[in-house]
Design an enzyme around this catalytic site. Structure first.
Site, PDB file in Angstrom:
ATOM      1  CB  THR A   1      61.031 -45.868  15.124  1.00  0.00           C
ATOM      2  OG1 THR A   1      59.949 -46.532  15.796  1.00  0.00           O
ATOM      3  CG2 THR A   1      60.741 -45.772  13.646  1.00  0.00           C
TER       4      THR A   1
ATOM      5  CB  SER B   1      57.949 -45.911  19.434  1.00  0.00           C
ATOM      6  OG  SER B   1      57.729 -45.679  18.056  1.00  0.00           O
ATOM      7  CB  CYS B   2      57.360 -49.506  16.181  1.00  0.00           C
ATOM      8  SG  CYS B   2      56.854 -50.910  15.161  1.00  0.00           S
ATOM      9  N   GLY B   3      59.991 -51.689  16.835  1.00  0.00           N
ATOM     10  CA  GLY B   3      61.124 -52.363  16.231  1.00  0.00           C
ATOM     11  C   GLY B   3      60.781 -53.184  15.020  1.00  0.00           C
TER      12      GLY B   3
ATOM     13  CB  CYS C   1      58.317 -49.817  11.447  1.00  0.00           C
ATOM     14  SG  CYS C   1      57.386 -49.292  12.898  1.00  0.00           S
TER      15      CYS C   1
END
Length: 281
Positions: free
Chosen positions: A112, A114-116, A118
């Site tokens: 995503t 915000s978080c690569g 996940c």
């Protein structure tokens, strides 16, 4: 492709007055990365530099290390049922002899903005062995005075942020403070992948002697990307995570957080930062 920003209607309230006007927003669209025609990852990104993003992602994953590892990067035609090209699906064809990683449902990555990371099966899965193991021996030194100027230099280079206020940025600098490259994206990890991918395409890996500055925080993933690209210094305007610090200590990466003017926290590799004399008036 002209899809970096989009216009949307907004009701604006300022000083008690209300009005309707168009607003410029940063675009966010999914990008599917395929490897030799097989789906590998999906990331939410700002369109632009998609080939560099895909290339940088594969460097970070340890799949490739140089431009000669890649035969071609192309947009996939027929990405929709109607056969049209959405420019949201990129295929990276590896060069002959470059091993294809095991692509399983467990290995597939959904990232995503915000978080690569996940979707990674485990922390061990991202501790990929770098192709550039000499990071700890990189002799680069940078003065704290020069380091303190980099956030303002990065901010001044953020052209799309000025129009939208909604983008992260990554900047690559020399030890003398020269801005070598800057990329913006809705996801800070994508901005770094674009920096790394452009360097890989130009045959400039490893990025020895350089400084990577990121807006926001320094996550484990961003530290991993710096290590995989051979970048010896990573600085962030906000906090690092505990795993980012652990990785920096293990790999020889210099990690700086809360870089705001002359103030900074050095979490690892402080020997590379030339600090002012503590006894000086």
């Amino acid at each position: 492709m002209g899809r970096v920003t989009e216009r949307r209607r907004v009701v604006r309230v300022r000083g008690g007055a209300t009005g309707v006007r168009p607003d410029t927003l940063v675009a966010e669209e999914p990008l599917e990365i395929r490897l030799n025609g097989r789906p590998l990852a999906i990331t939410m990104r700002t369109p632009g530099d998609d080939f560099a993003l895909a290339t940088g992602f594969l460097v970070s994953e340890g799949v490739i290390a140089r431009t000669s590892d890649v035969q071609a990067v192309t947009y996939c035609e027929g990405a929709t049922e109607e056969g049209s090209n959405t420019y949201n699906v990129v295929n990276v064809q590896l060069a002959a002899g470059v091993p294809l990683p095991d692509i399983t449902l467990e290995r597939n990555v959904y990232t995503t903005s915000s978080c690569g990371l996940c979707g990674k099966a485990s922390l061990d899965a991202v501790r990929t062995a770098t192709r550039f193991p000499g990071l700890a021996a990189d002799p680069v030194r940078i003065s704290a005075d020069i380091l303190s100027t980099l956030p303002d230099r990065l901010r001044a280079a953020q052209k799309v942020f000025d129009r939208t206020g909604g983008l992260h940025a990554a900047g690559l600098f020399s030890a003398e403070g020269e801005l070598l490259d800057v990329r913006e994206d809705v996801g800070r990890h994508n901005a770094v992948d674009k920096i790394v991918g452009r360097a890989a395409q130009a045959g400039r890996l490893p990025l020895a002697g350089s400084v990577l500055l990121v807006s926001g925080r320094a996550s484990f993933e961003l530290a991993q990307k710096a290590v995989m690209a051979g970048i010896p210094v990573l600085a962030a305007v906000s906090a690092p995570s505990s795993l980012a610090v652990d990785l920096a200590l293990e790999s020889g990466l210099t990690l700086v957080g809360f870089l705001r003017g002359p103030d900074m926290n050095i979490y690892a590799g402080e020997e590379r930062i030339l600090l002012p004399d503590a006894d000086a008036p």
